[in-house]
Enzyme design. Structure first.
Site, PDB file in Angstrom:
ATOM      1  N   GLU A  50       0.876  -1.165   0.000  1.00  0.00           N
ATOM      2  CA  GLU A  50       0.000   0.000   0.000  1.00  0.00           C
ATOM      3  C   GLU A  50       0.916   1.218   0.000  1.00  0.00           C
ATOM      4  O   GLU A  50       1.808   1.322   0.850  1.00  0.00           O
ATOM      5  CB  GLU A  50      -0.887   0.001   1.267  1.00  0.00           C
ATOM      6  N   ARG A 275       5.304 -12.834   9.780  1.00  0.00           N
ATOM      7  CA  ARG A 275       5.887 -11.502   9.621  1.00  0.00           C
ATOM      8  C   ARG A 275       7.305 -11.510  10.142  1.00  0.00           C
ATOM      9  O   ARG A 275       7.626 -12.249  11.066  1.00  0.00           O
ATOM     10  CB  ARG A 275       5.125 -10.530  10.521  1.00  0.00           C
ATOM     11  N   LYS A 285       4.751   0.719   9.159  1.00  0.00           N
ATOM     12  CA  LYS A 285       4.791   2.045   8.540  1.00  0.00           C
ATOM     13  C   LYS A 285       4.175   3.096   9.453  1.00  0.00           C
ATOM     14  O   LYS A 285       4.640   4.224   9.515  1.00  0.00           O
ATOM     15  CB  LYS A 285       4.064   1.999   7.192  1.00  0.00           C
TER      16      LYS A 285
HETATM   17  P1  ATP Z   1       2.881  -2.039   7.816  1.00  0.00           P
HETATM   18  O1  ATP Z   1       2.354  -2.710   9.035  1.00  0.00           O
HETATM   19  O2  ATP Z   1       4.308  -1.637   7.911  1.00  0.00           O
HETATM   20  O3  ATP Z   1       2.001  -0.935   7.318  1.00  0.00           O
HETATM   21  P2  ATP Z   1       1.663  -3.617   5.848  1.00  0.00           P
HETATM   22  O4  ATP Z   1       1.542  -5.088   5.895  1.00  0.00           O
HETATM   23  O5  ATP Z   1       0.459  -2.823   6.120  1.00  0.00           O
HETATM   24  O6  ATP Z   1       2.870  -3.181   6.727  1.00  0.00           O
HETATM   25  P3  ATP Z   1       1.753  -3.367   3.024  1.00  0.00           P
HETATM   26  O7  ATP Z   1       2.258  -2.243   2.220  1.00  0.00           O
HETATM   27  O8  ATP Z   1       0.303  -3.618   3.005  1.00  0.00           O
HETATM   28  O9  ATP Z   1       2.261  -3.132   4.480  1.00  0.00           O
HETATM   29  O10 ATP Z   1       2.566  -4.701   2.714  1.00  0.00           O
HETATM   30  C1  ATP Z   1       2.956  -5.170   1.464  1.00  0.00           C
HETATM   31  C2  ATP Z   1       3.346  -6.603   1.616  1.00  0.00           C
HETATM   32  O11 ATP Z   1       4.442  -6.730   2.505  1.00  0.00           O
HETATM   33  C3  ATP Z   1       2.214  -7.420   2.198  1.00  0.00           C
HETATM   34  O12 ATP Z   1       2.096  -8.632   1.489  1.00  0.00           O
HETATM   35  C4  ATP Z   1       2.631  -7.641   3.613  1.00  0.00           C
HETATM   36  O13 ATP Z   1       2.100  -8.817   4.134  1.00  0.00           O
HETATM   37  C5  ATP Z   1       4.151  -7.667   3.509  1.00  0.00           C
HETATM   38  N1  ATP Z   1       4.767  -7.280   4.775  1.00  0.00           N
HETATM   39  C6  ATP Z   1       4.599  -6.121   5.448  1.00  0.00           C
HETATM   40  N2  ATP Z   1       5.268  -6.142   6.613  1.00  0.00           N
HETATM   41  C7  ATP Z   1       5.892  -7.338   6.679  1.00  0.00           C
HETATM   42  C8  ATP Z   1       6.748  -7.972   7.635  1.00  0.00           C
HETATM   43  N3  ATP Z   1       7.095  -7.368   8.772  1.00  0.00           N
HETATM   44  N4  ATP Z   1       7.200  -9.220   7.357  1.00  0.00           N
HETATM   45  C9  ATP Z   1       6.861  -9.835   6.209  1.00  0.00           C
HETATM   46  N5  ATP Z   1       6.069  -9.303   5.272  1.00  0.00           N
HETATM   47  C10 ATP Z   1       5.578  -8.068   5.492  1.00  0.00           C
HETATM   48 MG    MG Z   2      -1.208  -2.215   5.426  1.00  0.00          MG
END
Ligand code: ATP
Ligand code: MG
Length: 578
Positions: A50, A275, A285
């Site tokens: 995102e 994760r 983020k």
């Molecule tokens: P954040 O919590 O930092 O906002 P998010 O999961 O909301 O992370 P996205 O931009 O939606 O961030 O994530 C893009 C991809 O990266 C998704 O498939 C998500 O599952 C993966 N991802 C995000 N954070 C992690 C993590 N700590 N470990 C493994 N994969 C991750």
């Molecule tokens: Mg997200």
């Protein structure tokens, strides 16, 4: 290392040294699917960020997994921006994400997609759900919907608007799209089951009204689809085979399947993995934004940040992150990885790729009393002691030099093999010097060391075979360049920053000493390296020349020290002691 890091982005490697495909449960699933010909042998993944912040270490894991399996199984991986939230998303983030994925070697070829590209099709699917009697417009407020949802132990209650007829629903939904209602007035919900054990299935919201401009679609829309609805359909539209996401989406899988099955469209398989969490840092983020907005760091690319741009600015090569992700592996249970393991991977990568030069971080002056004042000589020094391919450079030497303050001791403890009053030490590749006198200021601080050199020891050899244990690095005062050197410590003072004292947030755990700025001296060849290049300051650590550098003030960020705590941890764990 399976590959050498270069300035060009190397492709994402397979799952690490000697480990072929199939070494984790996701690869095992793909192999099984290929064996049954489930997708006709196709493997098509996607990395779906995102665009609401910069990518971090956690995303590196997801990038390595998605692009990695695509490469290993001769498949494809799409880059898809999951941009359904107009108020939090920005073009700046889109640009940075592209740059970071490319830096890690992810190649999406011409498959750069945006969920917003599908808004029209998603809308048509929503009308189809309404016609199928599987979605309805609800007039309850967000609070009321929450109250109706029930809990894990109690079923939810049905909305009074749940039994609206198809025609009325279609009419209202079209008027929602046409902008007739204010934000929050109505939503479109899936009609599933308010008593479902999985709360996600209790008539989830599919669309909400949001009169806001979108970074790509502008003001074309005032209703926006929700993540759960958008994600599965985007995967379906793109023909994704394996939709890999993190464990917190396990409950959402049921809805993922429901939307696609109800619409009767192609359905990929969602699989969840753990994760990545790393000690002494936060990987979210939302929290990283707080660090930036609160001025706790200099920006998203502050070298203390766990963001990919921060790590890059710190001098971490992409190969180190890939090796790190490969070592962490893919599991079904969340765990936390030691920051020391990341540092270990950084050292491993840089050890092979970084040239060695000399820089003094905390200088004290040395005057060689028996060296002629008007003389300068040069030494040819190798840029890598073990790899002649790096070549060499010329280093000049004259009467005044700088050495590291900690390489001198007024009262040397046992086993201290460096310089002390009356002691002899080797200046790396140059001469043996002996300390004859110490000059101090009024506070007793050492300001200058008066030494003599032995001309017979040119090149650091002792013709008479006498033992000189210590070898220290140095910088010629005449030609040396003053430099700003930033030493970084952990951004947080505790291994688990989320665990804050009562009434406080993770910000209370920030390490007040995470940045120390020093004024040092570097040899001219070191001052001249390009910005973004990581080198080893011999005996001190790896440093990356920062973009804040100017002609007369090079700035270096310490990437990592040479101290290998992780190897020690591993040795201890294996019972071999330190
Ligand atoms: P954040 O919590 O930092 O906002 P998010 O999961 O909301 O992370 P996205 O931009 O939606 O961030 O994530 C893009 C991809 O990266 C998704 O498939 C998500 O599952 C993966 N991802 C995000 N954070 C992690 C993590 N700590 N470990 C493994 N994969 C991750
Ligand atoms: Mg997200």
């Amino acid at each position: 290392m399976s590959q050498t890091a270069t300035d060009d982005a190397p492709s994402i490697p397979s799952s690490g040294d000697g480990a072929g495909p199939g070494t984790d449960f996701i690869r095992a699933i793909i192999i099984a699917d290929n064996a049954t010909n489930k997708y006709g042998g196709r493997v098509h993944t996607r990395f779906p960020p995102e665009p609401n912040g910069y990518l971090h270490l956690g995303h590196a894991k997801s990038i390595c997994l998605n692009f990695g399996v695509a490469t290993e199984f001769h498949g494809k991986c799409n880059l898809r921006f999951d941009d359904t939230n107009p108020t939090k998303e920005e073009v700046e983030y889109v640009d940075s994400i592209r740059e970071d994925v490319r830096w890690l070697g992810g190649d999406w070829e011409d498959r750069e997609f945006y969920a917003s590209d599908y808004f029209e099709r998603l809308y048509e699917f929503a009308e189809r759900l309404i016609v199928l009697g599987k979605a309805y417009v609800d007039d309850l407020t967000a609070d009321q919907i929450r109250e109706h949802r029930g809990t894990l132990t109690e079923p939810g209650r049905e909305s009074p608007y749940r039994e609206r007829g198809v025609e009325e629903n279609l009419d209202l939904f079209r008027r929602m799209r046409a902008g007739e209602f204010p934000d929050g007035a109505r939503v479109l919900r899936a009609k599933i089951d308010m008593a479902a054990p999985n709360l996600v299935m209790r008539d989830p919201t599919l669309y909400r009204i949001r009169h806001a401009s979108h970074h790509r679609t502008g003001d074309a829309w005032c209703i926006y689809p929700m993540y759960d609805y958008t994600h599965c359909l985007s995967d379906s539209i793109e023909g994704i085979t394996h939709s890999l996401c993190t464990l917190e989406f396990a409950n959402n899988r049921e809805l993922y399947d429901w939307v696609l099955e109800t619409l009767g469209v192609y359905r990929p398989e969602q699989t969840e993995f753990a994760r990545l969490n790393v000690t002494y840092t936060v990987l979210s983020k939302r929290k990283l934004i707080q660090l930036v907005d609160g001025g706790h760091v200099s920006g998203w690319d502050d070298p203390r940040m766990p963001t990919l741009c921060g790590l890059r600015r710190r001098g971490v090569p992409p190969q180190a992150l890939k090796e790190f992700c490969s070592r962490v592996g893919i599991a079904k249970v969340n765990s936390t990885v030691e920051y020391a393991m990341l540092e270990f991977c950084i050292r491993e990568a840089l050890n092979e790729t970084a040239p060695r030069l000399m820089g003094v971080v905390d200088p004290v002056k040395v005057v060689i009393e028996n060296y002629p004042e008007d003389r300068t000589e040069t030494f040819d020094m190798p840029l890598h002691p073990e790899d002649p391919a790096f070549g060499s450079r010329k280093v000049s030497f004259s009467r005044e030099l700088y050495i590291e303050r900690e390489d001198f001791s007024l009262a040397p403890p046992p086993k201290y093999h460096r310089l002390a009053p009356g002691r002899e030490v080797r200046l790396r590749y140059a001469y043996m010097i002996t300390c004859r006198d110490v000059v101090k200021d009024a506070q007793g601080q050492v300001t200058e060391l008066r030494c003599t050199y032995d001309p017979a020891t040119r090149g650091g050899r002792t013709p008479d075979g006498r033992k000189v244990k210590g070898t220290i690095h140095w910088v010629d005062a005449r030609s040396g360049v003053p430099a700003t050197i930033r030493l970084y410590g952990q951004l947080f003072a505790v291994p688990d920053p989320e665990n804050a004292p009562e009434g406080e947030t993770f910000l209370a755990n920030l390490n007040p000493d995470s940045l120390t700025v020093r004024k040092g001296f570097v040899e001219p060849a070191l001052a001249a390296v390009g910005c973004g290049k990581t080198v080893q300051f011999e005996r001190v650590g790896y440093f990356c020349k920062d973009r804040d550098s100017t002609e007369d003030n090079p700035v270096f960020n310490r990437t990592v020290t040479l101290r290998d705590t992780w190897a020690r941890i591993v040795r201890n764990a294996e019972g071999q002691g330190a």
